[in-house]
Design an enzyme around this catalytic site. Structure first.
Site, PDB file in Angstrom:
ATOM      1  N   CYS A   2       0.837  -1.207   0.000  1.00  0.00           N
ATOM      2  CA  CYS A   2       0.000   0.000   0.000  1.00  0.00           C
ATOM      3  C   CYS A   2       0.871   1.256   0.000  1.00  0.00           C
ATOM      4  O   CYS A   2       2.012   1.234   0.453  1.00  0.00           O
ATOM      5  CB  CYS A   2      -0.873   0.017   1.234  1.00  0.00           C
ATOM      6  SG  CYS A   2      -1.883  -1.451   1.392  1.00  0.00           S
ATOM      7  N   ARG A  27       5.332   0.150  -6.494  1.00  0.00           N
ATOM      8  CA  ARG A  27       5.183  -0.763  -5.359  1.00  0.00           C
ATOM      9  C   ARG A  27       4.097  -1.798  -5.597  1.00  0.00           C
ATOM     10  O   ARG A  27       3.968  -2.750  -4.833  1.00  0.00           O
ATOM     11  CB  ARG A  27       4.827   0.033  -4.090  1.00  0.00           C
ATOM     12  CG  ARG A  27       5.939   0.950  -3.620  1.00  0.00           C
ATOM     13  CD  ARG A  27       5.382   2.016  -2.699  1.00  0.00           C
ATOM     14  NE  ARG A  27       4.772   1.457  -1.514  1.00  0.00           N
ATOM     15  CZ  ARG A  27       5.413   1.176  -0.398  1.00  0.00           C
ATOM     16  NH1 ARG A  27       6.699   1.383  -0.324  1.00  0.00           N
ATOM     17  NH2 ARG A  27       4.785   0.674   0.635  1.00  0.00           N
ATOM     18  N   TRP A  74      -2.808  -2.501  -1.704  1.00  0.00           N
ATOM     19  CA  TRP A  74      -2.372  -3.855  -2.094  1.00  0.00           C
ATOM     20  C   TRP A  74      -3.137  -4.762  -1.136  1.00  0.00           C
ATOM     21  O   TRP A  74      -2.871  -4.761   0.062  1.00  0.00           O
ATOM     22  CB  TRP A  74      -0.865  -3.947  -1.926  1.00  0.00           C
ATOM     23  CG  TRP A  74      -0.292  -5.328  -1.933  1.00  0.00           C
ATOM     24  CD1 TRP A  74      -0.065  -6.134  -0.856  1.00  0.00           C
ATOM     25  CD2 TRP A  74       0.167  -6.074  -3.060  1.00  0.00           C
ATOM     26  NE1 TRP A  74       0.493  -7.319  -1.246  1.00  0.00           N
ATOM     27  CE2 TRP A  74       0.647  -7.321  -2.590  1.00  0.00           C
ATOM     28  CE3 TRP A  74       0.218  -5.805  -4.432  1.00  0.00           C
ATOM     29  CZ2 TRP A  74       1.175  -8.284  -3.435  1.00  0.00           C
ATOM     30  CZ3 TRP A  74       0.746  -6.785  -5.272  1.00  0.00           C
ATOM     31  CH2 TRP A  74       1.214  -7.999  -4.774  1.00  0.00           C
ATOM     32  N   ASN A 100      -1.603   1.846   6.044  1.00  0.00           N
ATOM     33  CA  ASN A 100      -0.718   0.788   5.550  1.00  0.00           C
ATOM     34  C   ASN A 100      -0.446  -0.139   6.718  1.00  0.00           C
ATOM     35  O   ASN A 100      -0.223   0.338   7.838  1.00  0.00           O
ATOM     36  CB  ASN A 100       0.634   1.356   5.099  1.00  0.00           C
ATOM     37  CG  ASN A 100       0.553   1.993   3.733  1.00  0.00           C
ATOM     38  OD1 ASN A 100      -0.494   2.053   3.136  1.00  0.00           O
ATOM     39  ND2 ASN A 100       1.692   2.460   3.248  1.00  0.00           N
ATOM     40  N   GLY A 101      -0.411  -1.435   6.460  1.00  0.00           N
ATOM     41  CA  GLY A 101      -0.078  -2.369   7.534  1.00  0.00           C
ATOM     42  C   GLY A 101      -1.234  -3.306   7.828  1.00  0.00           C
ATOM     43  O   GLY A 101      -2.136  -3.489   7.005  1.00  0.00           O
ATOM     44  N   GLU A 482      17.582 -23.786  -4.149  1.00  0.00           N
ATOM     45  CA  GLU A 482      17.158 -22.390  -4.295  1.00  0.00           C
ATOM     46  C   GLU A 482      18.382 -21.481  -4.507  1.00  0.00           C
ATOM     47  O   GLU A 482      18.360 -20.591  -5.357  1.00  0.00           O
ATOM     48  CB  GLU A 482      16.344 -21.956  -3.065  1.00  0.00           C
ATOM     49  CG  GLU A 482      15.957 -20.499  -3.024  1.00  0.00           C
ATOM     50  CD  GLU A 482      15.206 -19.980  -4.255  1.00  0.00           C
ATOM     51  OE1 GLU A 482      14.781 -20.791  -5.104  1.00  0.00           O
ATOM     52  OE2 GLU A 482      15.093 -18.751  -4.394  1.00  0.00           O
ATOM     53  N   LYS A 486      18.972 -19.151  -7.834  1.00  0.00           N
ATOM     54  CA  LYS A 486      19.149 -17.698  -7.700  1.00  0.00           C
ATOM     55  C   LYS A 486      20.417 -17.269  -8.428  1.00  0.00           C
ATOM     56  O   LYS A 486      20.426 -16.301  -9.159  1.00  0.00           O
ATOM     57  CB  LYS A 486      19.228 -17.346  -6.207  1.00  0.00           C
ATOM     58  CG  LYS A 486      18.691 -16.033  -5.829  1.00  0.00           C
ATOM     59  CD  LYS A 486      17.207 -15.990  -5.555  1.00  0.00           C
ATOM     60  CE  LYS A 486      16.366 -16.573  -6.632  1.00  0.00           C
ATOM     61  NZ  LYS A 486      14.992 -16.809  -6.294  1.00  0.00           N
ATOM     62  N   GLU A 489      20.049 -17.626 -12.290  1.00  0.00           N
ATOM     63  CA  GLU A 489      19.050 -16.699 -12.817  1.00  0.00           C
ATOM     64  C   GLU A 489      19.599 -15.285 -13.038  1.00  0.00           C
ATOM     65  O   GLU A 489      19.307 -14.661 -14.050  1.00  0.00           O
ATOM     66  CB  GLU A 489      17.909 -16.663 -11.784  1.00  0.00           C
ATOM     67  CG  GLU A 489      16.720 -15.871 -12.140  1.00  0.00           C
ATOM     68  CD  GLU A 489      15.624 -15.976 -11.060  1.00  0.00           C
ATOM     69  OE1 GLU A 489      15.903 -16.404  -9.930  1.00  0.00           O
ATOM     70  OE2 GLU A 489      14.491 -15.600 -11.371  1.00  0.00           O
ATOM     71  N   HIS A 505      28.078 -40.677  -6.878  1.00  0.00           N
ATOM     72  CA  HIS A 505      27.423 -41.548  -7.863  1.00  0.00           C
ATOM     73  C   HIS A 505      27.500 -40.959  -9.268  1.00  0.00           C
ATOM     74  O   HIS A 505      26.695 -41.299 -10.135  1.00  0.00           O
ATOM     75  CB  HIS A 505      25.980 -41.821  -7.440  1.00  0.00           C
ATOM     76  CG  HIS A 505      25.909 -42.536  -6.126  1.00  0.00           C
ATOM     77  ND1 HIS A 505      26.265 -43.863  -5.974  1.00  0.00           N
ATOM     78  CD2 HIS A 505      25.610 -42.090  -4.872  1.00  0.00           C
ATOM     79  CE1 HIS A 505      26.150 -44.206  -4.698  1.00  0.00           C
ATOM     80  NE2 HIS A 505      25.765 -43.142  -4.010  1.00  0.00           N
ATOM     81  N   LYS A 605       8.740 -11.736 -14.695  1.00  0.00           N
ATOM     82  CA  LYS A 605       8.368 -11.869 -13.292  1.00  0.00           C
ATOM     83  C   LYS A 605       7.223 -12.861 -13.125  1.00  0.00           C
ATOM     84  O   LYS A 605       7.213 -13.666 -12.205  1.00  0.00           O
ATOM     85  CB  LYS A 605       7.971 -10.494 -12.733  1.00  0.00           C
ATOM     86  CG  LYS A 605       7.582 -10.515 -11.258  1.00  0.00           C
ATOM     87  CD  LYS A 605       8.769 -10.847 -10.372  1.00  0.00           C
ATOM     88  CE  LYS A 605       8.424 -11.006  -8.920  1.00  0.00           C
ATOM     89  NZ  LYS A 605       9.457 -11.738  -8.178  1.00  0.00           N
TER      90      LYS A 605
HETATM   91  O1  M6R Z   1       4.716 -16.305  -9.151  1.00  0.00           O
HETATM   92  P1  M6R Z   1       5.201 -17.694  -8.881  1.00  0.00           P
HETATM   93  O2  M6R Z   1       5.683 -17.869  -7.488  1.00  0.00           O
HETATM   94  O3  M6R Z   1       4.193 -18.736  -9.252  1.00  0.00           O
HETATM   95  O4  M6R Z   1       6.434 -17.863  -9.846  1.00  0.00           O
HETATM   96  C1  M6R Z   1       7.064 -19.096  -9.959  1.00  0.00           C
HETATM   97  C2  M6R Z   1       8.389 -18.960 -10.645  1.00  0.00           C
HETATM   98  O5  M6R Z   1       8.234 -18.464 -11.945  1.00  0.00           O
HETATM   99  C3  M6R Z   1       9.334 -18.008  -9.871  1.00  0.00           C
HETATM  100  O6  M6R Z   1       9.495 -18.427  -8.557  1.00  0.00           O
HETATM  101  C4  M6R Z   1      10.715 -17.961 -10.539  1.00  0.00           C
HETATM  102  O7  M6R Z   1      11.351 -19.199 -10.431  1.00  0.00           O
HETATM  103  C5  M6R Z   1      11.545 -16.838  -9.912  1.00  0.00           C
HETATM  104  N1  M6R Z   1      11.951 -15.917 -10.914  1.00  0.00           N
HETATM  105  C6  M6R Z   1      12.769 -17.310  -9.244  1.00  0.00           C
HETATM  106  O8  M6R Z   1      13.482 -16.279  -8.663  1.00  0.00           O
END
Ligand code: M6R
Length: 610
Positions: A2, A27, A74, A100-101, A482, A486, A489, A505, A605
């Protein structure tokens, strides 16, 4: 997240409010509104959707007046809608509030106000505040706000107006940011500096428990207890783009640093007052329905799927129900055995990922109950699932997911404890111990963030390599996956995450002189096993960074080349800490390689195509 903007001065406020809200668009929001003192009194206009919709409503019917408050919402409590948008008013329409909050105890307050005759027109927690302030009012808006605030629990930044005192705008901050902009013959409030930057660079930054009373000609500062205070003026020398990122170089870094708040917000209102149990009122399943669950499928993509890998361990260990975690794009096509006694949990930050949504629909078609963990109220996933846990990470703008992932972990911990309590698989002392440890996580993350310069150095060295490995066992392996995603990516460095015991293995063949290996070593019962795996890669020339719990550095130091210690927590909770250094390493490696951190190549995104 928000956004708040407020104005009191000589100019027409409508354009200042709308332009201020536009500066907060980055935001994310789903509706917007303004309240202005006009010659007819306190008038409000609000609209679901973009600010353009609100502008359309104002077109031809502007709100003319030089005092007003505005808000972009939001959604957290209640779907995006005109009615749920701010500003909210009381039943007399004499008081108006932007917020907000989260108000943790809003249901109790709402019941009390309904009993006094208040009629609620929205599903929000915020509406409680406008009724409460009106109820407390006896001729002094400042005192009424102070009394109202005393009764509220949670996090809030407020802008409050009353028609009875049109010369005053009251602002309050409690665990949600708010700044006061100082102008000449005019003053402003903003949840973020960009909202007011066009008009002034002189601001007061309120601390928790502080409030400001703005008039055209001045600003009075006091605590919510009524004690007057003075403050240094902060001169903002950021440009607009820097201000949007709150002074951080990238949204990703800002979002990494927002994690302590995201943890607190996701827990807020979901833990009982005595801190001994979890209250997930958003789950509509009865105890009998929960007892009937025979298996759980967690389905998601990318980072959300990695949260699901941790979720599997969490739910199995707390609720003792068998769990499978699936990649959503595979789930539908592998003919999964989904029966009415299967609980399918879909995890999605955006709530719009096509594969996750398709998996949800398949699960429902097969008669399963679907629970969604998502960050976006009103998203497709949240609308189609039977039960929804909203993570309170706030909008995530960087493509690389960070605070959404860790908030999903918090949601899994809460869910695991809730199921354990209902099923009686864990006793109350154990649940209280986990809850206590969860409350420590935000501060523990802050202490990791304090050591970011160390990780920057590590990342700069790593950025010179083209291949590396992440290894770990148990939940450390889930976090390794993860960390690896990261890094790939945003730095474009090839990396693989491997179950530490599985290297021998086949993958060990790839370990050669100087290759970096990042090993997570946070699970006490697996220390020795992981240390032997580290020895296997060290013997072949790998350069090993160990991410280890505080207190075990001595033992691990003998086996690794570099160490990064994270604060000690319960083994099950360690992913919420151990992932943070990996996020920072990915960030700084990307930076060192000169990449576009927030918008990495080939990625979007939200992936709304299969
Ligand atoms: O919006 P979502 O959480 O469903 O998105 C899933 C993936 O596309 C998302 O987590 C993607 O792997 C990220 N870019 C990773 O940082």
């Amino acid at each position: 997240m928000c956004g708040i903007v407020g104005y009191i001065g000589k100019r027409d406020s409508q354009d200042i409010l709308i332009e201020g809200l536009k500066k907060l668009e980055y935001r994310g929001y789903d509706s917007a509104g303004i309240a202005v003192f006009t010659k007819n009194g306190l008038e409000v206009r609000k609209s679901i959707g973009r600010l353009a919709n609100l502008e359309q409503k104002l077109d031809g019917q502007p709100l003319e007046g030089s005092v007003g408050i505005g808000h972009t919402r939001w959604a957290t409590h209640g779907k995006p809608s005109d009615a749920n948008s701010h500003p909210h008013t009381d039943n007399t329409h004499k008081f108006s509030v932007v917020h907000n909050g989260i108000i943790e105890n809003y249901l109790d307050l709402k019941d009390e106000l309904i009993a006094k005759g208040c009629k609620f027109v929205s599903e929000t927690d915020t509406e409680v505040i406008s009724h409460l302030v009106a109820d407390e009012y006896d001729g002094d808006i400042v005192k009424a706000v102070q009394r109202a605030v005393k009764r509220m629990r949670g996090a809030f930044a407020l802008g409050v107006l009353t028609e009875y005192e049109p010369e005053r705008l009251v602002a309050v901050r409690f665990a949600s940011p708010l700044v006061i902009g100082i102008g000449e013959g005019e003053n402003f409030i903003g949840s973020d500096i960009p909202a007011i930057l066009e008009h002034t660079r002189n601001v007061y930054i309120l601390n928790d428990g502080e409030m400001a009373i703005l008039t055209k000609t001045g600003v009075e500062l006091m605590t919510t207890e009524g004690e007057f205070i003075s403050k240094e003026i902060f001169h903002v020398d950021w440009d607009l783009v820097t201000a949007e990122k709150a002074g951080f170089d990238h949204f990703m870094l800002k979002e990494i640093y927002e994690q302590p708040k995201a943890y607190r917000d996701t827990m807020m209102g979901r833990i009982s007052d005595d801190g001994r149990s979890v209250e997930l009122t958003e789950i509509g399943m009865t105890a009998d329905e929960i007892r009937a669950i025979r298996k759980i499928h967690i389905v998601a993509c990318g980072t959300a799927m990695h949260a699901g890998l941790v979720g599997k361990t969490v739910l199995e260990s707390l609720a003792r129900i068998p769990v499978e975690t699936d990649v959503a794009s595979e789930y539908r096509y592998r003919s999964p055995i989904i029966t009415p006694d299967t609980l399918v949990i879909v995890v999605s930050q955006s709530g719009e990922t096509a594969d996750t949504l398709a998996a949800l629909r398949e699960a429902k078609r097969c008669g399963a109950r679907v629970l969604a963990i998502t960050n976006v109220v009103g998203s497709s996933v949240s609308r189609e699932a039977d039960d929804v846990i909203i993570t309170q990470a706030g909008p995530e703008i960087a493509v690389a997911s960070t605070k959404a992932y860790t908030s999903q972990l918090i949601a899994f911990y809460l869910l695991g404890l809730f199921l354990a309590e209902t099923l009686g698989t864990k006793d109350s002392a154990f649940i209280a111990e986990v809850v206590t440890a969860m409350h420590q996580l935000p501060e523990q993350v802050e202490s990791i963030l304090d050591n970011a310069p160390v990780l920057k150095q590590v990342a700069e060295n790593l950025s010179k390599h083209n291949n590396l490995f992440f290894i770990g066992r148990g939940v450390d392996f889930a976090v390794a996956q993860e960390g690896s995603l990261k890094l790939k990516e945003i730095s474009y460095i090839h990396s693989e995450a491997y179950a530490a015991g599985e290297l021998k293995h086949g993958t060990l063949a790839l370990i050669e002189e100087g290759i970096p290996v990042i090993s997570l070593i946070t699970q006490e019962d697996l220390y020795e096993k992981t240390l032997s795996n580290i020895k296997e890669v060290k013997a072949r020339g790998a350069h090993v960074l160990g991410v280890v719990n505080e207190g075990f550095e001595g033992e691990v130091a003998k086996s690794v080349d570099e160490l990064f210690a994270i604060p000690k927590t319960l083994p099950l909770l360690s992913p919420a800490l151990s992932v943070v250094p990996l996020q920072l390493i990915a960030y700084y490696a990307s930076l060192a390689r000169g990449n576009d951190v927030d918008k990495p190549r080939n990625l979007a995104k939200s992936v709304t195509v299969e």
